[in-house]
Design a protein around this motif. Sequence first.
Motif, PDB file in Angstrom:
ATOM      1  N   ALA A  64      16.251  11.395   6.898  1.00  0.00           N
ATOM      2  CA  ALA A  64      15.353  11.940   7.925  1.00  0.00           C
ATOM      3  C   ALA A  64      16.080  12.984   8.763  1.00  0.00           C
ATOM      4  O   ALA A  64      17.297  12.897   8.956  1.00  0.00           O
ATOM      5  N   PRO A  65      15.361  14.000   9.278  1.00  0.00           N
ATOM      6  CA  PRO A  65      16.012  15.051  10.080  1.00  0.00           C
ATOM      7  C   PRO A  65      16.642  14.489  11.345  1.00  0.00           C
ATOM      8  O   PRO A  65      16.386  13.348  11.746  1.00  0.00           O
ATOM      9  N   LYS A  66      17.430  15.323  11.979  1.00  0.00           N
ATOM     10  CA  LYS A  66      18.081  14.934  13.218  1.00  0.00           C
ATOM     11  C   LYS A  66      17.046  14.531  14.272  1.00  0.00           C
ATOM     12  O   LYS A  66      15.989  15.145  14.387  1.00  0.00           O
ATOM     13  N   ASN A  67      17.378  13.506  15.046  1.00  0.00           N
ATOM     14  CA  ASN A  67      16.548  12.973  16.129  1.00  0.00           C
ATOM     15  C   ASN A  67      15.219  12.405  15.643  1.00  0.00           C
ATOM     16  O   ASN A  67      14.301  12.187  16.427  1.00  0.00           O
ATOM     17  N   GLU A  68      15.105  12.144  14.315  1.00  0.00           N
ATOM     18  CA  GLU A  68      13.868  11.579  13.773  1.00  0.00           C
ATOM     19  C   GLU A  68      14.149  10.393  12.859  1.00  0.00           C
ATOM     20  O   GLU A  68      13.263   9.944  12.126  1.00  0.00           O
ATOM     21  N   LEU A  69      15.345   9.846  12.902  1.00  0.00           N
ATOM     22  CA  LEU A  69      15.686   8.773  11.979  1.00  0.00           C
ATOM     23  C   LEU A  69      15.168   7.423  12.476  1.00  0.00           C
ATOM     24  O   LEU A  69      14.632   6.635  11.703  1.00  0.00           O
ATOM     25  N   LEU A  70      15.292   7.157  13.779  1.00  0.00           N
ATOM     26  CA  LEU A  70      14.917   5.860  14.323  1.00  0.00           C
ATOM     27  C   LEU A  70      13.431   5.806  14.671  1.00  0.00           C
ATOM     28  O   LEU A  70      12.798   6.842  14.899  1.00  0.00           O
ATOM     29  N   PRO A  71      12.840   4.612  14.763  1.00  0.00           N
ATOM     30  CA  PRO A  71      11.412   4.472  15.077  1.00  0.00           C
ATOM     31  C   PRO A  71      11.055   4.972  16.471  1.00  0.00           C
ATOM     32  O   PRO A  71      11.918   5.353  17.269  1.00  0.00           O
ATOM     33  N   PHE A  72       9.750   4.862  16.782  1.00  0.00           N
ATOM     34  CA  PHE A  72       9.175   5.490  17.973  1.00  0.00           C
ATOM     35  C   PHE A  72       9.835   5.040  19.275  1.00  0.00           C
ATOM     36  O   PHE A  72      10.139   5.855  20.135  1.00  0.00           O
ATOM     37  N   HIS A  73      10.036   3.741  19.471  1.00  0.00           N
ATOM     38  CA  HIS A  73      10.507   3.243  20.767  1.00  0.00           C
ATOM     39  C   HIS A  73      11.964   3.600  21.051  1.00  0.00           C
ATOM     40  O   HIS A  73      12.419   3.461  22.179  1.00  0.00           O
ATOM     41  N   ALA A  95      18.583   4.933  23.309  1.00  0.00           N
ATOM     42  CA  ALA A  95      18.253   4.028  24.406  1.00  0.00           C
ATOM     43  C   ALA A  95      16.789   3.615  24.249  1.00  0.00           C
ATOM     44  O   ALA A  95      15.993   4.328  23.648  1.00  0.00           O
ATOM     45  N   VAL A  96      16.456   2.448  24.819  1.00  0.00           N
ATOM     46  CA  VAL A  96      15.077   1.945  24.802  1.00  0.00           C
ATOM     47  C   VAL A  96      14.674   1.672  26.242  1.00  0.00           C
ATOM     48  O   VAL A  96      15.443   1.062  26.997  1.00  0.00           O
ATOM     49  N   PHE A  97      13.474   2.091  26.630  1.00  0.00           N
ATOM     50  CA  PHE A  97      13.050   2.015  28.024  1.00  0.00           C
ATOM     51  C   PHE A  97      11.905   1.042  28.244  1.00  0.00           C
ATOM     52  O   PHE A  97      11.220   1.101  29.262  1.00  0.00           O
ATOM     53  N   GLU A  98      11.706   0.121  27.303  1.00  0.00           N
ATOM     54  CA  GLU A  98      10.708  -0.938  27.469  1.00  0.00           C
ATOM     55  C   GLU A  98      11.317  -2.262  27.026  1.00  0.00           C
ATOM     56  O   GLU A  98      12.040  -2.318  26.029  1.00  0.00           O
ATOM     57  N   GLU A  99      11.011  -3.313  27.771  1.00  0.00           N
ATOM     58  CA  GLU A  99      11.533  -4.639  27.415  1.00  0.00           C
ATOM     59  C   GLU A  99      10.888  -5.118  26.109  1.00  0.00           C
ATOM     60  O   GLU A  99       9.770  -4.750  25.774  1.00  0.00           O
ATOM     61  N   LYS A 101      11.584  -7.007  21.884  1.00  0.00           N
ATOM     62  CA  LYS A 101      12.418  -7.033  20.687  1.00  0.00           C
ATOM     63  C   LYS A 101      11.961  -5.928  19.746  1.00  0.00           C
ATOM     64  O   LYS A 101      10.761  -5.782  19.473  1.00  0.00           O
ATOM     65  N   TYR A 102      12.915  -5.172  19.246  1.00  0.00           N
ATOM     66  CA  TYR A 102      12.627  -4.031  18.397  1.00  0.00           C
ATOM     67  C   TYR A 102      13.477  -4.097  17.134  1.00  0.00           C
ATOM     68  O   TYR A 102      14.561  -4.706  17.136  1.00  0.00           O
ATOM     69  N   TYR A 121      18.108  -4.119  11.380  1.00  0.00           N
ATOM     70  CA  TYR A 121      18.724  -4.737  12.558  1.00  0.00           C
ATOM     71  C   TYR A 121      17.618  -5.059  13.567  1.00  0.00           C
ATOM     72  O   TYR A 121      16.641  -4.312  13.705  1.00  0.00           O
ATOM     73  N   GLU A 122      17.815  -6.132  14.298  1.00  0.00           N
ATOM     74  CA  GLU A 122      16.900  -6.499  15.386  1.00  0.00           C
ATOM     75  C   GLU A 122      17.625  -6.377  16.712  1.00  0.00           C
ATOM     76  O   GLU A 122      18.759  -6.856  16.860  1.00  0.00           O
ATOM     77  N   ILE A 123      16.978  -5.695  17.672  1.00  0.00           N
ATOM     78  CA  ILE A 123      17.587  -5.448  18.983  1.00  0.00           C
ATOM     79  C   ILE A 123      16.678  -6.032  20.060  1.00  0.00           C
ATOM     80  O   ILE A 123      15.455  -5.857  20.011  1.00  0.00           O
TER      81      ILE A 123
END
Length: 309
Positions: A64-73, A95-99, A101-102, A121-123
């Motif tokens: 995936a292109p730069k800054n588009e590899l990880l999911p939406f949140h 970084a994630v800005f909502e409480e 599990k992702y 991975y689960e975060i």
Amino acid sequence: MQSAFKKRNLVLKKIFFIIFSVLNVFAFSQTLGSTLDKKTLALGEAGVFRINISNLQGKDVVSAPKNELLPFHFEEIKDSINKQADRYDRIIEFAVFEEGKYTIPALDFTIGGKIFHTIPYEIEVVNTAQKGDQINDIMKNKEVTLDVKDYWQLYKFYILGVLILLALIFAIYQIVKYGKRRKSSPVVMTNQTLKDLEILRKKKFIENGDYRSFYVELIDISRNFITKQYQIPADVLLTDDLIDVMKLNNAISPQNETIVEDIFLRGDLVKFAKTFPDQTMMEKDFEDMKTFVKRSSKDLEMEQLRTGV
């Protein structure tokens, strides 16, 4: 003995072949690995996700292109890629800005035309702020005194908009007012009445001897003209009352009053069948009325001089 020896050699060859094949696979295959530095993050805390591929042997890596590899949140802060002939490294700070599990799912990487996947991975993202914690500003608010120039910069577009709107309303009002004045001007009214008289002539009431229809329309045209041109309510007054008003008003010259009086009185006589005008008389009344209409502007000029308007 020889048969047993041959069988043992054959088994050893198979074992060596298997070991050689396995070593060959490990020696010439690519290894895709990934690591996540933290499984639990505070709100807005930066995490680091690393992907590395070894033993590339100069093969292309597609992802995936730069800054588009990880999911939406996952808000990607930095995405750096370092590719060499035999190694590929990609480091993503996020970084994630909502409480909650992702999950970072298994991500696709195409190496030399073949697709490989990272492990998921689960975060967990938690809010570390405690209820009742006091939040202090870094600096106190500073009061700033504004002058006229500052207020102008803040509100100039609103002020200019209001001024433009007022100017537009005034322009529309003047255009409408001018248009009404043009329509009711003496010249416009005179020209319109002359056109109405020509329409009356084309009906050939005079040539056909239809004196009653001729005088009814001639007087209607005349009453409408006097009402609008001289502001005298000729459309509602009886003939005798209209003559009295004209004499008291003095807006119409004596010469024109005589023409109106003669034609209107004759029209009443015709209406009640007390007189039967001939073609010559109808022609004369028609021309006299045209003359009166044409001379009306002079009456108005004299009235303006008399009243000082």
